[in-house]
Scaffold this motif. Structure first.
Motif, PDB file in Angstrom:
ATOM      1  N   PHE A 147      58.399  53.961   5.895  1.00  0.00           N
ATOM      2  CA  PHE A 147      57.110  53.439   5.425  1.00  0.00           C
ATOM      3  C   PHE A 147      57.296  52.629   4.138  1.00  0.00           C
ATOM      4  O   PHE A 147      58.130  52.960   3.284  1.00  0.00           O
ATOM      5  CB  PHE A 147      56.123  54.587   5.151  1.00  0.00           C
ATOM      6  N   THR A 152      52.301  52.014   1.508  1.00  0.00           N
ATOM      7  CA  THR A 152      51.788  52.914   2.551  1.00  0.00           C
ATOM      8  C   THR A 152      51.852  54.361   2.058  1.00  0.00           C
ATOM      9  O   THR A 152      50.883  55.125   2.199  1.00  0.00           O
ATOM     10  CB  THR A 152      52.624  52.767   3.845  1.00  0.00           C
ATOM     11  N   THR A 173      49.124  55.070  -0.549  1.00  0.00           N
ATOM     12  CA  THR A 173      47.791  55.166   0.070  1.00  0.00           C
ATOM     13  C   THR A 173      47.636  56.487   0.812  1.00  0.00           C
ATOM     14  O   THR A 173      46.593  57.149   0.731  1.00  0.00           O
ATOM     15  CB  THR A 173      47.563  53.990   1.061  1.00  0.00           C
ATOM     16  N   VAL A 226      45.971  52.759   8.121  1.00  0.00           N
ATOM     17  CA  VAL A 226      46.990  52.505   7.089  1.00  0.00           C
ATOM     18  C   VAL A 226      48.332  52.098   7.728  1.00  0.00           C
ATOM     19  O   VAL A 226      48.948  51.119   7.324  1.00  0.00           O
ATOM     20  CB  VAL A 226      47.186  53.752   6.189  1.00  0.00           C
ATOM     21  N   LEU A 227      48.760  52.871   8.732  1.00  0.00           N
ATOM     22  CA  LEU A 227      50.066  52.582   9.346  1.00  0.00           C
ATOM     23  C   LEU A 227      50.071  51.268  10.138  1.00  0.00           C
ATOM     24  O   LEU A 227      51.107  50.634  10.291  1.00  0.00           O
ATOM     25  CB  LEU A 227      50.505  53.733  10.257  1.00  0.00           C
ATOM     26  N   LYS A 269      48.856  48.595   9.134  1.00  0.00           N
ATOM     27  CA  LYS A 269      49.083  47.500   8.173  1.00  0.00           C
ATOM     28  C   LYS A 269      50.524  47.469   7.651  1.00  0.00           C
ATOM     29  O   LYS A 269      50.922  46.507   7.012  1.00  0.00           O
ATOM     30  CB  LYS A 269      48.130  47.652   6.988  1.00  0.00           C
ATOM     31  N   ASP A 270      51.273  48.552   7.933  1.00  0.00           N
ATOM     32  CA  ASP A 270      52.649  48.649   7.427  1.00  0.00           C
ATOM     33  C   ASP A 270      53.559  47.720   8.229  1.00  0.00           C
ATOM     34  O   ASP A 270      53.704  47.859   9.436  1.00  0.00           O
ATOM     35  CB  ASP A 270      53.133  50.102   7.546  1.00  0.00           C
TER      36      ASP A 270
END
Length: 700
Positions: free
Chosen positions: A322, A326, A329, A361-362, A364-365
């Protein structure tokens, strides 16, 4: 003529239309009620069918006919097709059965001849029909007309096709073209794939294959798979046909192994079961493919996260690291007890809102190329609400439109509704995390298949060189191959530049003694075109102490073996006295077999006498490019030994690659060869090359 009029007809004639319910001609007419074009029933028994004027013959129709659907008794088909030809009908689907599938080859040849004469493209006979959802064309007698979409399917089985169409609505799979191909009297899989290559409504192609009879398949599939995914299920994965084989290559290269090579080489994703086929259709029709194997795993149960991580190793996937942003957040939105790692355990009390935030969130990683979301039903879990929150993120988040999202809702009754909701909304959902990882791996593997290099300049150079050698040595090669014993076969290979040990064919004890002294350490082998596997006949003596005695022993052993095996008129050409290879080496087998459809099939594997027991082999269809030769080698379990393990030196892998390329070309230019075994091939240490220890050829 292309297949445009087959799939986008302006007018359709149903020859054999009827008002009688339960008949195929009635079902097709009912299915065509919503067709965007014009429909003309044809049957001399009726004046009207389902409210439409019925014609005695297709010749009586005033309009031009683009597509004829033929549903008449088999014996009437030639007459009907003849009338279609005179009418100028451009394409036909023959639903009628009773042709080659029941041994009626003569009737099938007759319709083939008529179609050729009038330039009519034909699908069938003995098929379910065709569909094009984009113009509401349902020229089949199937009960289900699937939703509109981008999947085009070609099937040799009407029953398999019906089952897929019945399952499709449950998984929200939309179809473009549906083709039941039947006996393939004219249109083959390659014709359809070629058409789908530029068909804008086709985003992926699905094949159910029982057998191919089309040499163009491989090349057309290579072109199509670079633009659109192809998924294939091939039935008949049995040992049928292997019993009669004589050589190692013939024994190991059964029909299924050859199809495996064809699929691999042409970039086709293969399904091995019907369940897997449906899964793959669902995955590829709803999720984007990925060009990296780095994924993220979200779970509300640590144990299932570990199982998923284990599966990553099994299926060639990696856990993404990550990004720092990430991690920061996630620390703010997860409970203090949560560990920020991959797999990401969001704790057993995870709410739909927590799932939604974490997926967001993930997605956008940039390091995470695909996602697996795992849920196990616990007291506070709300599976359906979690499913809805995932769908919400997936449909509204731009980043997730470019990343595959697979779910594994582990459980039974309590997750049944949630899984159904996910599937209907385009998210695959599995009962196990392992299957979720497997699904993501297919999306990654397809990207690897796409980038394979087709043209290889070196292959072309070898072909030109070998063609020249053949022309310059034609008479010598012809004479040697007229008696393909080991000595003669090696002499042919030597002409083409293949490395073989120094050797002499001796006919007496005196000659045996003379040449053993000349060579020093040597190997003595019986030479007979009737003894294919010398070790079975005790036909090899390594480093003989007494060459004269060894000569006598080999002759006696050969005669005894012939008697035991019932070989009449045994021909012994002599004994091969050959230098003993002392270099450090590894034994492999390289072989080739001529397939009646695909041509030269090349095999490589772990060599020696146990090759058929261990079956650590890989196949390719010639021409073998350098890239594909490496791929063949890397698929072997024994490949790591070639690379060097436990302090042992790396072997000359380049030498093996070169041999694979050259054997493919050699077989291509020598069409008189049916099978070929080079076993063993000695592979020396890196940079030292290798040589061919034994060689067999079986002529057509």
């Amino acid at each position: 003529m292309d297949l445009k009029y087959m799939f986008y007809p302006r007018s359709v004639a149903v020859i054999g239309a009827t008002n009688r319910e339960g008949k195929v001609g009635y079902a097709i007419m009912k299915n065509l009620e919503n067709f965007n074009g014009r429909v003309y029933p044809v049957n001399p028994k009726y004046d009207e069918v389902l409210g439409l004027k019925c014609y005695k013959s297709v010749l009586d129709i005033e309009d031009e006919i683009d597509l004829a659907i033929i549903v008449v008794p088999n014996v009437v088909v030639p007459q009907v097709l003849e009338e279609c030809g005179k009418k100028g009908v451009k394409s036909a689907v023959i639903i009628s059965a009773g042709f080659s599938e029941v041994g009626n080859y003569e009737l099938e040849e007759k319709i083939k001849e008529i179609a050729k004469r009038y330039n009519i493209r034909i699908i069938g006979p003995n098929c379910l029909g065709i569909m094009n959802t984009h113009i509401n064309l349902n020229a089949t007698f199937a009960k289900v007309f699937p939703p509109k979409g981008g999947v085009s399917i070609i099937s040799q089985s009407g029953a398999v096709l019906n089952a897929i169409l019945d399952i499709a609505p449950l998984l929200n799979i939309g179809f473009s073209k549906v083709v039941s191909i039947g006996n393939k009297v004219d249109v083959q899989e390659s014709d359809l794939m070629e058409y789908f290559l530029n068909d804008e409504d086709t985003k992926m192609v699905v094949l159910y294959i029982e057998g191919l009879k089309d040499k163009r398949f491989l090349n057309v599939a290579k072109k199509l798979s670079k633009k659109k995914p192809i998924i294939a299920l091939k039935s008949g994965r049995t040992d049928v046909g292997k019993k009669a084989a004589k050589s190692h290559t013939g024994s190991l290269a059964g029909e299924d192994e050859i199809y495996e090579a064809v699929f691999k080489e042409s970039g086709i994703v293969r399904a091995y079961t019907f369940e897997e086929l449906v899964d793959l259709i669902h995955i590829f029709s709803t999720q984007p493919t990925i060009n990296s194997n780095e994924i993220g795993i979200i779970t509300n149960a640590g144990g299932f996260g570990v199982l998923a991580a284990d599966s990553c190793v099994d299926y060639g996937m990696k856990l993404a690291n990550f990004e720092d942003s990430t991690v920061e957040t996630l620390k703010n939105i997860l409970p203090k007890t949560a560990t920020i790692s991959n797999p990401l355990d969001i704790i057993g009390d995870a709410t739909p809102e927590r799932y939604k935030k974490v997926v967001d969130v993930l997605s956008k990683d940039k390091n995470v190329k695909g996602l697996l979301v795992i849920l196990t039903p616990q007291e506070m879990t709300k599976p359906l609400e979690v499913a809805k929150s995932i769908i919400e993120v997936k449909t509204t988040h731009e980043d997730l439109k470019l990343k595959p999202l697979i779910t594994s809702f582990v459980g039974g009754v309590s997750v049944k509704g949630a899984k159904s909701y996910l599937r209907k909304n385009g998210i695959p959902s599995y009962i196990t995390p392992e299957n979720g990882i497997k699904a993501l791996s297919y999306l990654y593997k397809y990207s690897l298949l796409k980038v394979k290099e087709e043209y290889d300049e070196y292959v072309q150079k070898v072909r030109e060189e070998f063609s020249k050698i053949k022309k310059e040595n034609e008479e010598t090669i012809k004479k040697l191959l007229s008696n393909p014993n080991e000595y003669n076969v090696k002499s042919v290979l030597k002409i083409y530049g293949f490395p073989v040990p120094e050797g002499y064919l001796v006919k007496s004890e005196d000659e045996a003694e003379l040449y053993c002294k000349k060579l020093g350490k040597c190997v003595m082998k019986i030479v007979s075109p009737q003894i294919l596997h010398k070790t079975d006949a005790k036909g090899v003596i390594i480093k003989p102490e007494n060459p004269r005695e060894a000569f006598r022993t080999l002759i006696e052993n050969a005669k005894r073996y012939a008697e035991e095996k019932g070989i009449k008129d045994l021909k012994i050409d002599g004994v091969l006295v050959e230098e003993y290879i002392e270099k450090e080496k590894m034994e492999i087998i390289i072989g080739s077999k001529r397939d009646k459809i695909f041509g030269s099939v090349v095999m490589v594997g772990l060599g020696g006498v146990f090759v058929e027991v261990l079956k650590d082999v890989s196949f390719g269809i010639s021409p073998i490019t350098r890239d594909f030769a490496y791929e063949m080698l890397k698929s072997l379990k024994s490949y790591k030994v070639l690379e060097g393990v436990r302090g042992r030196p790396r072997k000359d892998i380049e030498f093996v690659v070169d041999c694979l390329i050259k054997i493919g070309v050699f077989m291509d230019i020598h069409e008189e060869i049916k099978e070929m075994d080079l076993n063993p091939v000695f592979v020396f240490n890196d940079g030292e090359g290798g040589c061919i220890g034994d060689a067999k050829i079986i002529l057509e």
